[in-house]
Design an enzyme around this catalytic site. Sequence first.
Site, short mmCIF file in Angstrom:
data_model
loop_
_atom_site.label_atom_id
_atom_site.label_comp_id
_atom_site.label_asym_id
_atom_site.label_seq_id
_atom_site.Cartn_x
_atom_site.Cartn_y
_atom_site.Cartn_z
N ARG A 30 -11.33 -0.01 13.21
CA ARG A 30 -11.00 0.78 12.02
C ARG A 30 -11.70 0.22 10.78
O ARG A 30 -12.49 0.90 10.15
CB ARG A 30 -9.48 0.79 11.83
CG ARG A 30 -9.01 1.58 10.63
CD ARG A 30 -7.50 1.60 10.53
NE ARG A 30 -6.94 0.30 10.18
CZ ARG A 30 -5.65 0.07 9.91
NH1 ARG A 30 -4.79 1.06 10.00
NH2 ARG A 30 -5.23 -1.12 9.60
N LYS A 86 0.84 -1.20 0.00
CA LYS A 86 0.00 0.00 0.00
C LYS A 86 0.88 1.26 0.00
O LYS A 86 2.07 1.20 0.30
CB LYS A 86 -0.91 0.00 1.22
CG LYS A 86 -0.15 0.14 2.54
CD LYS A 86 -1.06 -0.08 3.74
CE LYS A 86 -0.27 0.09 5.03
NZ LYS A 86 -1.05 -0.39 6.19
N TYR A 120 15.70 29.89 6.88
CA TYR A 120 14.60 30.65 7.46
C TYR A 120 14.74 30.75 8.98
O TYR A 120 15.10 29.78 9.64
CB TYR A 120 13.25 29.99 7.15
CG TYR A 120 12.91 29.99 5.69
CD1 TYR A 120 12.71 31.17 5.00
CD2 TYR A 120 12.79 28.78 5.00
CE1 TYR A 120 12.39 31.16 3.65
CE2 TYR A 120 12.47 28.76 3.66
CZ TYR A 120 12.27 29.96 2.98
OH TYR A 120 11.96 29.94 1.66
#
Length: 411
Positions: free
Chosen positions: A178, A80, A305
């Site tokens: 699930r 998957k 950053y």
Amino acid sequence: MQGMAAAGLGTMAGVGPAAAPRPMGSAPAAGVGTRHGARAPQAIEERFDPWVEVHPDALAHNVAVVSRLAGGRPVLAVVKNNAYGLGLTVAAELLARHDAVTGFAVVKPEDALRLREAGIEGEILLMGMSPDDAVRDLVEADVRLSLYLDDDARRLPARAGSDVRIPAHVYLDTGMGRMGMPYHRALPWMAELAASGAFDVRGTFMAFTEEGDFDREQLARFRGVVDQTRARGVETGRLHAASSNGVFHLPEAHLDAVRPGIALFGSYPSRPDEERAMAELRSAVSLRCRVVRVERLRAGDSVSYGRSYVADRPTWVATLPAGHVDAYPRGAVEGARVVIGGRLYPVIGAVSASHTIVEIGEEPTVEVGDVATLLGGEVDAVHPNAVAEASGASVYDLLMHLDPSLPRVVT
Ligand SMILES: *Cc1c(COP(=O)(O)O)cnc(C)c1O
């Protein structure tokens, strides 16, 4: 650019003391593909942007390890989510070469069909939902559907076309909450499925919560349903439950087949140190790119950053054209390292979308064009488990988010 390729190739061959020389330039890759189509292998030799390498020898090793841990039981390979980053069809084709791998499991119908289109012949189990408009294509492609919805005995045959017995596995929910039919409602439902005569039930399966003692309770619930179903003369097919965690830690759950994903691809599922001591896996995937900039910082110069890194003395830094968009975790600045030319360099500053900066130190030991390994198997520090741990990330997220559009090179 002059000398770039040479520097890069030399670096590749030299990564890690344990790495067998396998210069990328000398042997065209056995196969290159992206989700969106094939690319010429030569492109990789000149490429600065990241690419993903898939290692058949490591896959072979991991299949053998899993098969041994599972006492020789058949392996239903979970591919998957783009085969945990390796590339769905690339990984499946390589895994299918091994007799121990008897089939594949996916969660999305599209993936099941893509495996068949790629010529995969073994069993394919769809562990997810089969939407009405996909049922006929799936059945025609001999994909085994997961039965778990109350109305599956009516819905699926109506969509499959007449007279076909639908190949299927029964999915039981034993506490995961699930997917699957809740085990305490499963008996009459399974009897109804059998009475419909519409299904060819080849297997019955469940998924563990991977929570120590509760796993054993889940297994007992599963056994209970299976025993009662069989006592009524209803076919359950082969039983399977263990993912990689179960392969390592729950031998009583190995049943008729095991259903691992991540271990096949060389990463440890739950407790890496303990699992490595049980059986060494090899990362079957590497993430590499080439250095695009090498510069010397003065004391007081900053990087990236937020100026989260400021040099306190002159030092060299290198920029890699890979970042969190490629799945390299933002948390890598917390202690992950990168291999360049066989040496490890720490990630500094901030991981931005497409760039990562590493500190080289007092001497410019790195050149533009050198190959950098952000994830890989040759050096423990860049093994996906190590990078995940150093970055505070899940190794599953790390692998599964590897940008599907990056080229996959089999090497
Ligand atoms: C993902 C998955 C697996 C494989 O899990 P790993 O931890 O990668 O071995 C097995 N079964 C089901 C139902 C899954 O969703």
